[in-house]
Design an enzyme around this catalytic site. Sequence first.
Site, PDB file in Angstrom:
ATOM      1  N   CYS A  48       0.855  -1.190   0.000  1.00  0.00           N
ATOM      2  CA  CYS A  48       0.000   0.000   0.000  1.00  0.00           C
ATOM      3  C   CYS A  48       0.887   1.235   0.000  1.00  0.00           C
ATOM      4  CB  CYS A  48      -0.872   0.008   1.246  1.00  0.00           C
ATOM      5  SG  CYS A  48      -1.801   1.526   1.491  1.00  0.00           S
ATOM      6  N   HIS A  49       0.372   2.324  -0.544  1.00  0.00           N
ATOM      7  CA  HIS A  49       1.153   3.565  -0.615  1.00  0.00           C
ATOM      8  C   HIS A  49       1.619   4.001   0.761  1.00  0.00           C
ATOM      9  CE1 HIS A  49       2.118   7.379  -2.789  1.00  0.00           C
ATOM     10  NE2 HIS A  49       2.164   7.795  -1.545  1.00  0.00           N
ATOM     11  N   THR A  50       0.832   3.692   1.783  1.00  0.00           N
ATOM     12  CA  THR A  50       1.188   4.127   3.143  1.00  0.00           C
ATOM     13  C   THR A  50       2.457   3.448   3.638  1.00  0.00           C
ATOM     14  OG1 THR A  50      -1.166   4.443   3.546  1.00  0.00           O
ATOM     15  CG2 THR A  50       0.271   4.401   5.476  1.00  0.00           C
ATOM     16  N   HIS A  70       0.666  -4.031   5.946  1.00  0.00           N
ATOM     17  CA  HIS A  70      -0.612  -4.014   6.673  1.00  0.00           C
ATOM     18  C   HIS A  70      -1.782  -4.429   5.799  1.00  0.00           C
ATOM     19  CE1 HIS A  70      -0.337  -0.068   4.733  1.00  0.00           C
ATOM     20  NE2 HIS A  70      -1.656  -0.043   4.747  1.00  0.00           N
ATOM     21  N   GLU A  71      -1.516  -5.075   4.624  1.00  0.00           N
ATOM     22  CA  GLU A  71      -2.601  -5.487   3.722  1.00  0.00           C
ATOM     23  C   GLU A  71      -2.324  -6.942   3.335  1.00  0.00           C
ATOM     24  OE1 GLU A  71      -3.751  -3.925  -0.609  1.00  0.00           O
ATOM     25  OE2 GLU A  71      -3.954  -2.339   0.888  1.00  0.00           O
ATOM     26  N   CYS A 100     -12.614  -3.738  19.288  1.00  0.00           N
ATOM     27  CA  CYS A 100     -12.627  -4.505  20.543  1.00  0.00           C
ATOM     28  C   CYS A 100     -14.030  -5.042  20.856  1.00  0.00           C
ATOM     29  CB  CYS A 100     -12.120  -3.644  21.693  1.00  0.00           C
ATOM     30  SG  CYS A 100     -13.288  -2.395  22.271  1.00  0.00           S
ATOM     31  N   CYS A 105     -16.938   0.289  25.133  1.00  0.00           N
ATOM     32  CA  CYS A 105     -16.227   1.089  24.122  1.00  0.00           C
ATOM     33  C   CYS A 105     -17.230   1.933  23.344  1.00  0.00           C
ATOM     34  CB  CYS A 105     -15.455   0.177  23.169  1.00  0.00           C
ATOM     35  SG  CYS A 105     -14.635   1.084  21.831  1.00  0.00           S
ATOM     36  N   CYS A 108     -16.814   1.457  19.474  1.00  0.00           N
ATOM     37  CA  CYS A 108     -17.309   0.206  18.885  1.00  0.00           C
ATOM     38  C   CYS A 108     -18.835   0.133  18.987  1.00  0.00           C
ATOM     39  CB  CYS A 108     -16.671  -0.998  19.581  1.00  0.00           C
ATOM     40  SG  CYS A 108     -14.991  -1.312  19.032  1.00  0.00           S
ATOM     41  N   CYS A 116     -11.965   2.399  16.855  1.00  0.00           N
ATOM     42  CA  CYS A 116     -11.784   1.861  18.206  1.00  0.00           C
ATOM     43  C   CYS A 116     -10.397   2.253  18.714  1.00  0.00           C
ATOM     44  CB  CYS A 116     -11.910   0.342  18.175  1.00  0.00           C
ATOM     45  SG  CYS A 116     -11.426  -0.451  19.718  1.00  0.00           S
ATOM     46  N   ARG A 120      -4.734   1.955  20.185  1.00  0.00           N
ATOM     47  CA  ARG A 120      -4.175   2.943  19.243  1.00  0.00           C
ATOM     48  C   ARG A 120      -2.859   3.547  19.719  1.00  0.00           C
ATOM     49  NH1 ARG A 120      -1.723   5.389  16.297  1.00  0.00           N
ATOM     50  NH2 ARG A 120      -2.309   6.604  14.465  1.00  0.00           N
ATOM     51  N   CYS A 180      -6.872  -3.222   3.383  1.00  0.00           N
ATOM     52  CA  CYS A 180      -6.656  -1.764   3.393  1.00  0.00           C
ATOM     53  C   CYS A 180      -7.243  -1.058   2.174  1.00  0.00           C
ATOM     54  CB  CYS A 180      -5.187  -1.396   3.551  1.00  0.00           C
ATOM     55  SG  CYS A 180      -4.982   0.403   3.714  1.00  0.00           S
ATOM     56  N   ARG A 377      -1.851  -2.671  -7.299  1.00  0.00           N
ATOM     57  CA  ARG A 377      -1.462  -3.467  -6.149  1.00  0.00           C
ATOM     58  C   ARG A 377      -0.498  -4.566  -6.583  1.00  0.00           C
ATOM     59  NH1 ARG A 377      -2.381   0.131  -3.364  1.00  0.00           N
ATOM     60  NH2 ARG A 377      -3.521   0.194  -1.378  1.00  0.00           N
TER      61      ARG A 377
HETATM   62  P1  NAD Z   1      -1.046   5.199  -5.246  1.00  0.00           P
HETATM   63  O1  NAD Z   1       0.282   5.795  -5.103  1.00  0.00           O
HETATM   64  O2  NAD Z   1      -1.186   3.853  -5.857  1.00  0.00           O
HETATM   65  O3  NAD Z   1      -2.012   6.198  -6.099  1.00  0.00           O
HETATM   66  C1  NAD Z   1      -1.929   7.598  -5.971  1.00  0.00           C
HETATM   67  C2  NAD Z   1      -2.378   8.173  -7.339  1.00  0.00           C
HETATM   68  O4  NAD Z   1      -2.456   9.596  -7.200  1.00  0.00           O
HETATM   69  C3  NAD Z   1      -1.389   7.876  -8.464  1.00  0.00           C
HETATM   70  O5  NAD Z   1      -2.092   7.361  -9.583  1.00  0.00           O
HETATM   71  C4  NAD Z   1      -0.781   9.246  -8.792  1.00  0.00           C
HETATM   72  O6  NAD Z   1      -0.475   9.409 -10.164  1.00  0.00           O
HETATM   73  C5  NAD Z   1      -1.933  10.186  -8.385  1.00  0.00           C
HETATM   74  N1  NAD Z   1      -1.500  11.544  -8.054  1.00  0.00           N
HETATM   75  C6  NAD Z   1      -0.437  11.911  -7.309  1.00  0.00           C
HETATM   76  N2  NAD Z   1      -0.373  13.269  -7.212  1.00  0.00           N
HETATM   77  C7  NAD Z   1      -1.438  13.746  -7.916  1.00  0.00           C
HETATM   78  C8  NAD Z   1      -1.923  15.055  -8.204  1.00  0.00           C
HETATM   79  N3  NAD Z   1      -1.280  16.148  -7.755  1.00  0.00           N
HETATM   80  N4  NAD Z   1      -3.043  15.183  -8.960  1.00  0.00           N
HETATM   81  C9  NAD Z   1      -3.690  14.071  -9.435  1.00  0.00           C
HETATM   82  N5  NAD Z   1      -3.265  12.779  -9.197  1.00  0.00           N
HETATM   83  C10 NAD Z   1      -2.157  12.643  -8.461  1.00  0.00           C
HETATM   84  O7  NAD Z   1      -1.693   5.222  -3.786  1.00  0.00           O
HETATM   85  P2  NAD Z   1      -2.892   4.352  -3.143  1.00  0.00           P
HETATM   86  O8  NAD Z   1      -2.338   3.112  -2.589  1.00  0.00           O
HETATM   87  O9  NAD Z   1      -4.048   4.329  -4.089  1.00  0.00           O
HETATM   88  O10 NAD Z   1      -3.234   5.310  -1.866  1.00  0.00           O
HETATM   89  C11 NAD Z   1      -3.718   6.595  -2.116  1.00  0.00           C
HETATM   90  C12 NAD Z   1      -3.618   7.454  -0.845  1.00  0.00           C
HETATM   91  O11 NAD Z   1      -4.508   6.941   0.145  1.00  0.00           O
HETATM   92  C13 NAD Z   1      -2.230   7.453  -0.200  1.00  0.00           C
HETATM   93  O12 NAD Z   1      -1.979   8.738   0.338  1.00  0.00           O
HETATM   94  C14 NAD Z   1      -2.380   6.433   0.944  1.00  0.00           C
HETATM   95  O13 NAD Z   1      -1.449   6.639   1.958  1.00  0.00           O
HETATM   96  C15 NAD Z   1      -3.800   6.729   1.378  1.00  0.00           C
HETATM   97  N6  NAD Z   1      -4.531   5.665   2.079  1.00  0.00           N
HETATM   98  C16 NAD Z   1      -5.357   6.074   3.070  1.00  0.00           C
HETATM   99  C17 NAD Z   1      -6.147   5.152   3.721  1.00  0.00           C
HETATM  100  C18 NAD Z   1      -7.096   5.618   4.812  1.00  0.00           C
HETATM  101  O14 NAD Z   1      -7.594   4.774   5.574  1.00  0.00           O
HETATM  102  N7  NAD Z   1      -7.368   6.909   4.915  1.00  0.00           N
HETATM  103  C19 NAD Z   1      -6.089   3.793   3.374  1.00  0.00           C
HETATM  104  C20 NAD Z   1      -5.234   3.421   2.309  1.00  0.00           C
HETATM  105  C21 NAD Z   1      -4.460   4.379   1.663  1.00  0.00           C
HETATM  106  N1  AHE Z   2       0.770   7.874  11.161  1.00  0.00           N
HETATM  107  C1  AHE Z   2       0.133   8.916  10.412  1.00  0.00           C
HETATM  108  C2  AHE Z   2      -1.336   8.566  10.211  1.00  0.00           C
HETATM  109  C3  AHE Z   2      -1.449   7.834   8.944  1.00  0.00           C
HETATM  110  C4  AHE Z   2      -2.940   7.609   8.642  1.00  0.00           C
HETATM  111  O1  AHE Z   2      -3.748   8.527   8.561  1.00  0.00           O
HETATM  112  N2  AHE Z   2      -3.283   6.328   8.504  1.00  0.00           N
HETATM  113  C5  AHE Z   2      -4.613   5.943   8.122  1.00  0.00           C
HETATM  114  C6  AHE Z   2      -4.569   4.626   7.425  1.00  0.00           C
HETATM  115  S1  AHE Z   2      -3.562   4.664   6.038  1.00  0.00           S
HETATM  116  C7  AHE Z   2      -3.671   3.051   5.542  1.00  0.00           C
HETATM  117  O2  AHE Z   2      -2.913   2.833   4.375  1.00  0.00           O
HETATM  118  C8  AHE Z   2      -5.528   5.781   9.320  1.00  0.00           C
HETATM  119  O3  AHE Z   2      -6.357   4.927   9.340  1.00  0.00           O
HETATM  120  N3  AHE Z   2      -5.397   6.658  10.270  1.00  0.00           N
HETATM  121  C9  AHE Z   2      -6.195   6.560  11.488  1.00  0.00           C
HETATM  122  C10 AHE Z   2      -5.262   6.254  12.612  1.00  0.00           C
HETATM  123  O4  AHE Z   2      -5.746   6.087  13.742  1.00  0.00           O
HETATM  124  O5  AHE Z   2      -4.040   6.192  12.337  1.00  0.00           O
HETATM  125  C11 AHE Z   2       0.173  10.224  11.152  1.00  0.00           C
HETATM  126  O6  AHE Z   2      -0.146  11.221  10.509  1.00  0.00           O
HETATM  127  O7  AHE Z   2       0.552  10.192  12.310  1.00  0.00           O
HETATM  128 ZN    ZN Z   3      -2.870   0.981   3.494  1.00  0.00          ZN
END
Ligand code: NAD
Ligand code: AHE
Ligand code: ZN
Length: 382
Positions: A48-50, A70-71, A100, A105, A108, A116, A120, A180, A377
Amino acid sequence: MSETAGKPIHCKAMVARAPKQPLTEEIITVDPPKAGEVRVKVMANALCHTDVYTLDGQDPEGLFPCILGHEAGCIVESVGEGVTSVAVGDHVIPCYTPQCCETSCIFCQSPKTNLCPKIRSTQGAGVMPDGTKRFHDKDGKDIYHFMGCSTMSEYTVLAEISCAKIDPEAPLDKVCLFGCGVATGLGAVWNTCKVEANSTVAVFGLGAVGLAVIQGAKVAGASRIIAVDLNPSKFESAKMLGATDCVNPNDIEGPIQKHIAGTMTPWGVDYSFDCTGNVNVMRAALECSHRGWGTSCVIGVAASGHEISTRPFQLVTGRVWKGTAFGGFKSRTDVPLLVQRFMEGGLPIDHFITHTFEGVDKTNEAIDALHAGECLRAVVKY
Ligand code: NAD
Ligand code: AHE
Ligand code: ZN
C-alpha cells in the site's frame, strides 16, 4: 496445537532499517503470542502507498527499525491465553483499525465510527498492547511493529481484536486487498459519504484507493464520475470501472477545481474524494464540490507537517470537508462480509492486482513497481 506453539519462530522478514533505504532481508525471531494475542503465518501481502510513505520518512509516527506491511492474508499458527474469537488454522485478515467490541467502548458501540481506540496508542508507538515487541533481529535487538500488523514477515503477531476471521475457501492472495486500500475506497463511498444514486462524483488520484472509490460510486449508482490523475495511463482502468470523464490537470488551463466546478459542471460535484495525500489536491477536491451541499472526503495520507487550508467561505457556502480511515468499516464485523461478497461474485477485485511476486524477499521489487507508477497493487506471496 501447532508444533511451534509456545516457541520462538525464526523466519525471513524484510526490515526497514532506516528511512529512504531499501528493506533488508533478515532472519528474525518472532516470539510466541502473549495473552490476547495471535501469531499468524503470512501467506500473501499487498503493498500500500502508506507503507512507502512511512519508508520515505514522511510518517510522523514512523519508527525504525521496523517491519512494515498491513494489507495481508494470514493463517493462525498459535494463540495466546484468553483468545476465543480465532483458533489455530483459521484464515484471518490483519486490521490496522481494530475492533474490541466491548460494551464499554463508545466507539465500537457507535454506528458513527470505526475508530476503536483500545490499542491505538501502543500501536502508534510500534509495540504490542503490553508495551513490548515480539520481533528481534539476529543480535537479539528489538524491531518495531507497524500499524499493529507488520506483514512484511513470514510470521507476525497481532492483537486478537485486530484479526478479522474470514471464509477459509477465500484466496488469501486476493482478499488480502480488503485489509486496506480497496476496502478504504469502497467504504469512503458507501459508509463515510453514503453516496446516493444519480450523484455526481470527482475522484482525485487513480491508484488502487481511487479506483476502488470509482467502483464503489458505480455500485452506488452515481450518474457522473470524473476521474483525475496526472498519469494518463490510469484512465483506462478508471473508465473500465465506471468513470464517465477522465482529466489530467496538466492538460487544463487554470485550477482543476474551476474546470470541474464551472466548465464541466455548473456548480460542482455532489461528492469529491482525495486519494493522493497531496494537501493542494485535497483543497482542489473540496473547492470543486457543489455549492450548498457538496461533500469532500480526504482519504490520502499527507506527509508530516503538511496541512490543509481553504477560504472559510467555501464552508460557509455549504461545502462539507470530512475524512475516512479504512473507509469507515468496522474491521472484524465488515471485512468478512466483503470477502463473502467477493466469493459470491458480487465484488470483483482481480483488476487491482497488476503485479505478483513469489517470496517475502521480493518486497523491494514490489516497492519499485509502485514507484514506477504502473502498479495498482503488487501482491507478494510467501
Ligand atoms: P497510489 O500511489 O497507488 O495512487 C496515488 C495516485 O495519485 C497515483 O495514480 C498518482 O499518479 C496520483 N497523483 C499523485 N499526485 C497527484 C496530483 N497532484 N493530482 C492528481 N493525481 C495525483 O496510492 P494508493 O495506494 O491508491 O493510496 C492513495 C492514498 O490513500 C495514499 O496517500 C495512501 O497513503 C492513502 N490511504 C489512506 C487510507 C485511509 O484509511 N485513509 C487507506 C489506504 C491508503
Ligand atoms: N501515522 C500517520 C497517520 C497515517 C494515517 O492517517 N493512517 C490511516 C490509514 S492509512 C492506511 O494505508 C488511518 O487509518 N489513520 C487513522 C489512525 O488512527 O491512524 C500520522 O499522521 O501520524
Ligand atoms: Zn494501506
